[in-house]
Design an enzyme around this catalytic site. Structure first.
Site, PDB file in Angstrom:
ATOM      1  N   GLY A   1    -103.433  13.893  -6.762  1.00 60.71           N
ATOM      2  CA  GLY A   1    -104.431  13.409  -5.789  1.00 60.71           C
ATOM      3  C   GLY A   1    -104.352  11.895  -5.645  1.00 60.71           C
ATOM      4  O   GLY A   1    -104.152  11.187  -6.630  1.00 60.71           O
TER       5      GLY A   1
ATOM      6  N   ARG B   1     -98.033  17.233  -4.289  1.00 60.61           N
ATOM      7  CA  ARG B   1     -97.889  18.062  -5.484  1.00 60.61           C
ATOM      8  C   ARG B   1     -96.598  18.850  -5.278  1.00 60.61           C
ATOM      9  O   ARG B   1     -96.274  19.222  -4.156  1.00 60.61           O
ATOM     10  CB  ARG B   1     -99.113  18.963  -5.653  1.00 60.61           C
TER      11      ARG B   1
ATOM     12  N   ASP C   1    -102.479  13.641 -15.522  1.00 59.03           N
ATOM     13  CA  ASP C   1    -101.782  14.318 -16.621  1.00 59.03           C
ATOM     14  C   ASP C   1    -100.557  15.117 -16.157  1.00 59.03           C
ATOM     15  O   ASP C   1     -99.519  15.105 -16.815  1.00 59.03           O
ATOM     16  CB  ASP C   1    -102.737  15.287 -17.327  1.00 59.03           C
TER      17      ASP C   1
ATOM     18  N   THR D   1    -106.360   8.554 -10.960  1.00 55.73           N
ATOM     19  CA  THR D   1    -107.116   9.726 -10.518  1.00 55.73           C
ATOM     20  C   THR D   1    -108.594   9.371 -10.448  1.00 55.73           C
ATOM     21  O   THR D   1    -109.097   8.644 -11.307  1.00 55.73           O
ATOM     22  CB  THR D   1    -106.920  10.946 -11.450  1.00 55.73           C
TER      23      THR D   1
ATOM     24  N   ASP E   1    -110.808  11.359 -11.078  1.00 56.24           N
ATOM     25  CA  ASP E   1    -111.527  12.273 -11.977  1.00 56.24           C
ATOM     26  C   ASP E   1    -111.846  11.679 -13.358  1.00 56.24           C
ATOM     27  O   ASP E   1    -112.651  12.258 -14.090  1.00 56.24           O
ATOM     28  CB  ASP E   1    -110.712  13.555 -12.180  1.00 56.24           C
TER      29      ASP E   1
ATOM     30  N   ASP F   1    -110.221  11.910 -15.924  1.00 51.98           N
ATOM     31  CA  ASP F   1    -109.994  12.948 -16.941  1.00 51.98           C
ATOM     32  C   ASP F   1    -108.678  12.761 -17.690  1.00 51.98           C
ATOM     33  O   ASP F   1    -107.957  13.720 -17.938  1.00 51.98           O
ATOM     34  CB  ASP F   1    -110.072  14.344 -16.303  1.00 51.98           C
TER      35      ASP F   1
ATOM     36  N   ARG G   1    -112.446  19.287 -10.060  1.00 53.91           N
ATOM     37  CA  ARG G   1    -112.046  20.673 -10.287  1.00 53.91           C
ATOM     38  C   ARG G   1    -112.258  21.058 -11.737  1.00 53.91           C
ATOM     39  O   ARG G   1    -112.798  22.094 -12.048  1.00 53.91           O
ATOM     40  CB  ARG G   1    -110.549  20.711  -9.973  1.00 53.91           C
TER      41      ARG G   1
HETATM   42  N1  ADP Z   1     -95.588  20.452 -16.868  1.00 49.68           N
HETATM   43  C1  ADP Z   1     -95.049  19.752 -15.870  1.00 49.68           C
HETATM   44  N2  ADP Z   1     -93.739  19.413 -15.909  1.00 49.68           N
HETATM   45  C2  ADP Z   1     -93.188  18.689 -14.908  1.00 49.68           C
HETATM   46  N3  ADP Z   1     -93.864  18.250 -13.833  1.00 49.68           N
HETATM   47  C3  ADP Z   1     -95.168  18.549 -13.748  1.00 49.68           C
HETATM   48  C4  ADP Z   1     -95.834  19.306 -14.757  1.00 49.68           C
HETATM   49  N4  ADP Z   1     -97.137  19.442 -14.404  1.00 49.68           N
HETATM   50  C5  ADP Z   1     -97.259  18.802 -13.216  1.00 49.68           C
HETATM   51  N5  ADP Z   1     -96.098  18.262 -12.824  1.00 49.68           N
HETATM   52  C6  ADP Z   1     -95.828  17.528 -11.575  1.00 49.68           C
HETATM   53  O1  ADP Z   1     -96.854  16.585 -11.342  1.00 49.68           O
HETATM   54  C7  ADP Z   1     -97.467  16.862 -10.065  1.00 49.68           C
HETATM   55  C8  ADP Z   1     -98.909  16.423 -10.077  1.00 49.68           C
HETATM   56  O2  ADP Z   1     -99.644  17.177 -11.016  1.00 49.68           O
HETATM   57  P1  ADP Z   1    -101.173  17.564 -10.769  1.00 49.68           P
HETATM   58  O3  ADP Z   1    -101.632  18.252 -11.987  1.00 49.68           O
HETATM   59  O4  ADP Z   1    -101.307  18.243  -9.459  1.00 49.68           O
HETATM   60  O5  ADP Z   1    -101.893  16.165 -10.535  1.00 49.68           O
HETATM   61  P2  ADP Z   1    -102.239  14.979 -11.561  1.00 49.68           P
HETATM   62  O6  ADP Z   1    -101.002  14.253 -11.858  1.00 49.68           O
HETATM   63  O7  ADP Z   1    -103.211  14.177 -10.784  1.00 49.68           O
HETATM   64  O8  ADP Z   1    -102.855  15.642 -12.776  1.00 49.68           O
HETATM   65  C9  ADP Z   1     -97.235  18.352  -9.875  1.00 49.68           C
HETATM   66  O9  ADP Z   1     -97.310  18.735  -8.526  1.00 49.68           O
HETATM   67  C10 ADP Z   1     -95.836  18.507 -10.411  1.00 49.68           C
HETATM   68  O10 ADP Z   1     -94.874  18.073  -9.487  1.00 49.68           O
HETATM   69  O1  FBP Z   2    -107.242  17.365  -2.316  1.00 48.94           O
HETATM   70  P1  FBP Z   2    -107.077  18.677  -3.013  1.00 48.94           P
HETATM   71  O2  FBP Z   2    -105.671  19.098  -3.095  1.00 48.94           O
HETATM   72  O3  FBP Z   2    -107.981  19.702  -2.397  1.00 48.94           O
HETATM   73  O4  FBP Z   2    -107.530  18.514  -4.511  1.00 48.94           O
HETATM   74  C1  FBP Z   2    -108.846  18.355  -4.908  1.00 48.94           C
HETATM   75  C2  FBP Z   2    -108.873  17.836  -6.324  1.00 48.94           C
HETATM   76  O5  FBP Z   2    -108.244  16.575  -6.405  1.00 48.94           O
HETATM   77  C3  FBP Z   2    -109.086  15.637  -7.055  1.00 48.94           C
HETATM   78  O6  FBP Z   2    -109.757  14.890  -6.064  1.00 48.94           O
HETATM   79  C4  FBP Z   2    -108.274  14.693  -7.903  1.00 48.94           C
HETATM   80  O7  FBP Z   2    -107.520  15.397  -8.847  1.00 48.94           O
HETATM   81  P2  FBP Z   2    -106.112  14.862  -9.394  1.00 48.94           P
HETATM   82  O8  FBP Z   2    -106.198  13.375  -9.418  1.00 48.94           O
HETATM   83  O9  FBP Z   2    -105.982  15.466 -10.757  1.00 48.94           O
HETATM   84  O10 FBP Z   2    -105.060  15.334  -8.471  1.00 48.94           O
HETATM   85  C5  FBP Z   2    -110.099  16.494  -7.809  1.00 48.94           C
HETATM   86  O11 FBP Z   2    -111.332  15.840  -8.034  1.00 48.94           O
HETATM   87  C6  FBP Z   2    -110.260  17.640  -6.871  1.00 48.94           C
HETATM   88  O12 FBP Z   2    -110.709  18.771  -7.563  1.00 48.94           O
HETATM   89 MG    MG Z   3    -105.160  15.945 -12.718  1.00 52.04          MG
END
Ligand code: ADP
Ligand code: FBP
Ligand code: MG
Length: 337
Positions: free
Chosen positions: A28, A89, A120, A142, A144, A146, A188
């Protein structure tokens, strides 16, 4: 050669090894990401390195959406929300094949140091790239909040202030009509936005994914008791991850006879011009990421802990657990009487 001179020479050699730094945003978007991109770009350029921007996160990396970044390319961006590099993503980055392809593309474009701005999930991808020989540093981006290894994430300050201002407005009309108002904030899997708004907006109740098994009967009782105490409204801050605010509003209205409305703040919380704090911290973290790469470090995440900017090993950081501060949650309840 004196020890200090040896150290200086070593550092110079390491700096010589890093010639091109790549930067991407993933997951995000969050206000302040542009300040971080700008800081990475200008710090690297000031050290004589080349900078490549990777568009659309890992998705763009796998499609070789790679552009050169100059100091002017990041002009007029520090005050802008979103991310000038776009974000995405990407499922294939979760596979071994995708990760190997991503590492090979970094090598093809001479990217020997990569800064990944995200959460993460994005760091898990960075960790894989680091193991495949691309030096990587993660910056927490982020709304969040988190990410366990840090007390600050890029974008949270802006998002929480945006949500707080919106909730104040809903509160005005809720008080005028003596209603119950449910306001849904993002998160989320994380209740930090809900908790902070709950305290900042003086909410009667905060619902967070971390405490999602709340007792609906007790909530109804509390709304009725609140009215008896002479309060003119009942504000519930509901984190997205807890569930359906519109349905909850209907149930409350039916059970209490008090008019109830739900407002879902949605993506407006993720946009907007970053606050001063987000600009300054994101700039500091961006510069630090480049310093770490130049010092030969890889597989690290920059965090802000106990008032200092620090860095952690990615494995160590991802293994950390973050919990909602129980004392703050308790305070929110006391202040709602
Ligand atoms: N276990 C993993 N191994 C490799 N790439 C990952 C893994 N988990 C997530 N990613 C990559 O990081 C992107 C972002 O992760 P996501 O969890 O959607 O958001 P955030 O980084 O905000 O937590 C994913 O779409 C994917 O491309
Ligand atoms: O824009 P999307 O894809 O609907 O995702 C919504 C989610 O992304 C966030 O805004 C940010 O989450 P991440 O930074 O982990 O991607 C959350 O608060 C929310 O639940
Ligand atoms: Mg996240």
């Amino acid at each position: 050669m004196a020890e200090a001179d040896k150290l200086k020479k070593n550092l110079e050699e390491i700096e010589d090894n890093i010639r091109t730094i790549g930067v991407l945003t993933s997951g995000g978007d969050a206000p302040g990401m542009n300040a971080a991109i700008r800081a990475v770009t200008r710090t690297a350029l000031s050290k004589g390195l080349k900078v490549r921007g990777i568009r659309r996160g890992y998705h763009g990396l796998l499609r070789e959406e790679i552009i050169d970044l100059s100091a002017r390319d990041v002009s007029d961006t520090i005050q802008r929300g979103g991310t000038i590099l776009q974000t995405a993503r990407c499922q294939s980055m979760r596979t071994e094949e995708g990760q190997q392809k991503a590492a090979a593309i970094c090598k093809k474009y001479g990217i020997d140091g990569l800064v990944v701005i995200g959460g993460d999930g994005s760091f898990a991808g960075a960790q894989k790239l680091s193991h495949l020989g691309v030096n990587t540093i993660g910056l927490p981006g982020t709304i969040d909040l988190d990410i366990a290894c840090t007390d600050y994430t890029i974008g949270f300050d802006t998002a929480v202030n945006t949500a707080m201002e919106a909730i104040d407005k809903v509160r005005d009309t809720s008080t005028s009509h003596e209603r119950c108002s449910i306001i849904e904030v993002m998160g989320r899997d994380a209740g930090y936005l809900a908790l902070w708004c709950g305290i900042a907006n003086g909410a009667e109740r905060i619902l967070m994914p971390e405490e999602s098994d709340y007792d609906e009967g007790a909530l109804i009782e509390d709304i009725l008791a609140n009215k008896k105490r002479g309060k003119k409204n009942y504000i519930i801050i509901n984190a997205e991850g807890v569930g359906d605010s519109i349905n909850l509003a209907k149930k409350i209205e039916q059970a209490t006879g008090i008019e109830t409305r739900a407002t879902i703040l949605g993506h407006m919380q993720r946009g907007g011009s970053p606050t001063c704090k987000d600009r300054v911290y994101a700039s500091t973290m961006g510069a630090m990421a480049v310093e770490l790469l130049c010092a030969g470090k890889t597989n690290r995440i920059v965090g802000y802990k106990h008032g200092r900017f620090v860095d952690y090993d990615i494995e160590e950081a991802l293994a950390m657990k973050k919990e909602i501060p129980a004392h703050q949650y308790e305070i929110s309840k006391i202040l709602a009487i």
